[in-house]
Write a protein that holds these residues in place. Sequence first.
Motif, mmCIF file in Angstrom:
data_model
loop_
_atom_site.group_PDB
_atom_site.id
_atom_site.type_symbol
_atom_site.label_atom_id
_atom_site.label_comp_id
_atom_site.label_asym_id
_atom_site.label_seq_id
_atom_site.Cartn_x
_atom_site.Cartn_y
_atom_site.Cartn_z
ATOM 1 N N LEU A 443 61.908 14.751 75.586
ATOM 2 C CA LEU A 443 62.890 14.798 74.507
ATOM 3 C C LEU A 443 62.199 15.246 73.222
ATOM 4 C CD1 LEU A 443 65.586 14.251 73.105
ATOM 5 C CD2 LEU A 443 64.956 11.829 72.986
ATOM 6 N N ALA A 444 62.628 16.380 72.690
ATOM 7 C CA ALA A 444 62.071 16.908 71.442
ATOM 8 C C ALA A 444 63.098 16.741 70.331
ATOM 9 C CB ALA A 444 61.706 18.379 71.607
ATOM 10 N N THR A 445 62.643 16.244 69.187
ATOM 11 C CA THR A 445 63.499 16.095 68.014
ATOM 12 C C THR A 445 62.930 16.956 66.896
ATOM 13 O OG1 THR A 445 62.257 14.190 67.182
ATOM 14 C CG2 THR A 445 64.024 13.735 68.746
ATOM 15 N N ASP A 446 63.350 16.691 65.666
ATOM 16 C CA ASP A 446 62.831 17.479 64.554
ATOM 17 C C ASP A 446 61.422 17.066 64.156
ATOM 18 O OD1 ASP A 446 63.435 15.024 63.551
ATOM 19 O OD2 ASP A 446 64.814 15.723 61.995
ATOM 20 N N GLU A 447 60.824 16.076 64.852
ATOM 21 C CA GLU A 447 59.450 15.661 64.556
ATOM 22 C C GLU A 447 58.423 16.685 64.998
ATOM 23 O OE1 GLU A 447 59.097 10.969 65.193
ATOM 24 O OE2 GLU A 447 59.860 12.027 66.945
ATOM 25 N N GLU A 448 58.703 17.378 66.109
ATOM 26 C CA GLU A 448 57.689 18.208 66.751
ATOM 27 C C GLU A 448 57.463 19.526 66.013
ATOM 28 O OE1 GLU A 448 58.864 15.214 69.610
ATOM 29 O OE2 GLU A 448 60.038 16.626 68.426
ATOM 30 N N ALA A 449 56.212 19.906 65.892
ATOM 31 C CA ALA A 449 55.868 21.203 65.317
ATOM 32 C C ALA A 449 56.272 22.307 66.292
ATOM 33 C CB ALA A 449 54.363 21.272 65.040
ATOM 34 N N PRO A 450 56.637 23.486 65.785
ATOM 35 C CA PRO A 450 57.053 24.582 66.680
ATOM 36 C C PRO A 450 56.008 24.920 67.735
ATOM 37 C CG PRO A 450 57.587 25.105 64.396
ATOM 38 C CD PRO A 450 56.763 23.848 64.366
ATOM 39 N N GLN A 451 54.715 24.887 67.357
ATOM 40 C CA GLN A 451 53.693 25.236 68.341
ATOM 41 C C GLN A 451 53.595 24.198 69.454
ATOM 42 O OE1 GLN A 451 53.148 24.548 65.099
ATOM 43 N NE2 GLN A 451 51.098 23.715 64.699
ATOM 44 N N TYR A 452 53.994 22.944 69.164
ATOM 45 C CA TYR A 452 54.007 21.921 70.215
ATOM 46 C C TYR A 452 55.039 22.288 71.279
ATOM 47 C CZ TYR A 452 51.367 18.786 67.124
ATOM 48 O OH TYR A 452 50.420 18.220 66.326
ATOM 49 N N LEU A 453 56.213 22.679 70.820
ATOM 50 C CA LEU A 453 57.272 23.019 71.772
ATOM 51 C C LEU A 453 56.887 24.229 72.604
ATOM 52 C CD1 LEU A 453 60.417 22.481 69.495
ATOM 53 C CD2 LEU A 453 59.230 20.846 70.953
ATOM 54 N N ASP A 454 56.238 25.207 71.967
ATOM 55 C CA ASP A 454 55.778 26.380 72.719
ATOM 56 C C ASP A 454 54.743 25.977 73.762
ATOM 57 O OD1 ASP A 454 57.409 27.917 71.124
ATOM 58 O OD2 ASP A 454 55.808 28.559 69.769
ATOM 59 N N ALA A 458 55.224 26.248 77.837
ATOM 60 C CA ALA A 458 54.300 27.039 78.659
ATOM 61 C C ALA A 458 53.741 26.199 79.806
ATOM 62 C CB ALA A 458 53.170 27.590 77.789
ATOM 63 N N GLN A 459 53.401 24.939 79.517
ATOM 64 C CA GLN A 459 52.889 24.065 80.573
ATOM 65 C C GLN A 459 53.965 23.787 81.626
ATOM 66 O OE1 GLN A 459 50.141 20.989 80.074
ATOM 67 N NE2 GLN A 459 48.812 22.662 79.480
ATOM 68 N N MET A 460 55.199 23.637 81.180
ATOM 69 C CA MET A 460 56.286 23.396 82.129
ATOM 70 C C MET A 460 56.520 24.605 83.029
ATOM 71 S SD MET A 460 59.147 21.241 80.003
ATOM 72 C CE MET A 460 58.831 19.510 79.563
ATOM 73 N N GLU A 461 56.391 25.794 82.478
ATOM 74 C CA GLU A 461 56.564 26.998 83.297
ATOM 75 C C GLU A 461 55.483 27.070 84.374
ATOM 76 O OE1 GLU A 461 56.596 30.212 80.546
ATOM 77 O OE2 GLU A 461 58.532 29.642 79.664
ATOM 78 N N THR A 462 54.268 26.693 84.011
ATOM 79 C CA THR A 462 53.183 26.672 85.002
ATOM 80 C C THR A 462 53.465 25.646 86.093
ATOM 81 O OG1 THR A 462 51.522 27.390 83.395
ATOM 82 C CG2 THR A 462 50.728 26.201 85.324
ATOM 83 N N ALA A 463 53.837 24.427 85.690
ATOM 84 C CA ALA A 463 54.105 23.369 86.664
ATOM 85 C C ALA A 463 55.280 23.734 87.563
ATOM 86 C CB ALA A 463 54.375 22.055 85.939
ATOM 87 N N GLN A 464 56.326 24.312 86.969
ATOM 88 C CA GLN A 464 57.501 24.657 87.762
ATOM 89 C C GLN A 464 57.209 25.786 88.741
ATOM 90 O OE1 GLN A 464 60.672 22.730 87.221
ATOM 91 N NE2 GLN A 464 60.378 23.404 89.320
#
Length: 688
Positions: A443-454, A458-464
């Motif tokens: 769950l991402a909210t407005d706390e996360e920096a944009p580079q964190y979400l990127d 990217a890690q999720m794409e690798t795992a998937q």
Amino acid sequence: MPLDAKALGAAIHEELTLHSTLCRREAGAFQQALRQPGEVVVACTQEQRLFGEVAAQTEGAVAPLRFVNIRETGGWSRDARQAGPKIAALLAAAHLPEPEPVPTVSFQSAGRLLIIGPVDAAERAAALVADVLDVTVFAQGPGAAGGAQERRYPVLGGRLTGLAGWLGAFDVEWRADNPIDLDLCTRCNACVEACPENAIGLDYQVDLAACQSHRVCVKACGVAGAIDFGRAAAVQSERFDLVLDLRAPDATPTFLQHAPPQGYFRWDGSELATLLRLRELVGEFDKPRFFEYKQKLCAHSRNTTVGCRACVDICSAEAIASDAPRQRIVVNPNLCVGCGACTTVCPTGALAYAYPRVADQGQKFKTLLFTYVAAGGRDAVLLLHSQERGQALVQELGRAARLGVARGVPANVIPVALWHTASVGLDLWLAAVAYGASQVVVLATDEEAPQYLDGLQAQMETAQALLHGLGYTGTHLRLLRAGTATDLDAHLQLLGATRQRVPAQGARFAIAPEKRSTLELAIEHLAAQSPLPASERPEAIPLPPGAPLGTVQVNRDACTLCLSCVSACPASALQDNPQAPQLRFIEQNCVQCGLCVKTCPEDAIALVPRLLLTPERHQPRVVNETAPWSCVRCGKPFGTFKAIEAMLGKLAGHPMFQGEALERLKMCGDCRVIDLYSAQNETKVTDL
């Protein structure tokens, strides 16, 4: 809440007693439990403060006290009657031991506060904190009304040129180019009235671009003598404990990173909570040292060549810097905010999250999932959220469900609070799927920096990609973005729209302290439980660029076997063979850092992200070899044929390598010295 104490107790192997008013008329039962050996877990967090006060006042209390929220996370939901397995899992996780203590980082603040901004706004803010803090104002314009005529606080003026540091150690630098000495100025406003160009504002600083040098202000200042246009514009500096910045966000110099240092606050004049937090920051404070760094595992640099920069690029606090000459990165623990994003994207595990450690976090995941399944739950979804905004959204959703305006957290969705959502990545996600989780949702909210979400995406794409390649259909990893409880409710209800293929049997391995070890254990179990028949399994699964798994392609025609890549490889994936001129590669070790690519003088190496599924992944294989070159004088092999031929070709036209000198390049080191010495002796004899 529809709770079955007997069923819940059986699931966690504890005898449970339900209380409906434990924080009120049944408080005696709570106190009695505190006096018994063992720990006490209160499954409600609303009256946590009250329970803590009662525990402190209970004579003979020996039991450690913990809390877990089963109300908004499960009991207050339209699926509450099916939430028993989830509630049992939450109770079981609450019984896990506390993480071991870690070293701390200390801050000391004496309460010296610098307020930067327009004088009028700065003085209004100062009035709200000056009873606790020692305030200094750095004037940045007069504001709408100018400052008060009564000077209550020291005022600095000039051009701000530097601002750096953290709580208790902010270094401020400015160029004192204001002709008016604010310490001498009495705010009589005579200069403001006298200036024909209106170049002096109520912040009592001269706009030198507008000033026409009439100097009538100097005459008007009279006895005070506060104005001197001949004063040198000296650079000055001072240290403060706290900074309150009232300027526009794009003003410079300031902290532009997403996570500013502790002790630095921006304020637009509306949220009084900011000033309340400032008032509390006097004294000595400790925070955990959130990271552990092992330089020998670091793939950042070798021989001043930089390869992996993942941690440096993703840090939103700018707490990580490159130290390429010393083959390492440097983390400033005072600036580190503990988000853990650096540890998530680190391919080798050189940076590891320390509080809680990855093994503790993995044990929590395992306990949640195993208890959930043992209690009869199916299709478990781990919802990873932050302890701040993410947890607040989950609680808002639970309350909305209690009022009948939302569905609430589904029965199969298990919320897990993290210090920060970026602190968990590929290794623990895949371990959770190996344990039986059908989905891991961040769950991402407005706390996360944009580079964190990127980075997370990217890690999720690798795992998937890895899971799909092994035959696990469906979407197992999701990055869910929500700003309100309504958004969260809508997203959570869609999670069950499709079914995810999971291992037929959950893994039993324990999370290893080393990231790569955990990743290998998870991959090994997922591959062993793959639903694909052996005949249909691919030899290798292609992975997205940037994946920390893969192989290298070596251009045998270009490679001279200089072995510079071997010395650069931090993971010992590239190796030489002491017995023969060979370049060998162990794919399991490769972290795809790119140091070999950047080090190779012939540009003969390319990275190929993939997961090899054959046993060769764990074994060294030869990626290039050549015939050895034998010394033309003694016949001893001392290099490779290709390397010596390349050297001869490059130096053949050089004036220093002609005739006998060129021939010596074909000799081993010993013979070269002997031949050179013999030639010198022959020359001496001839001269005689």
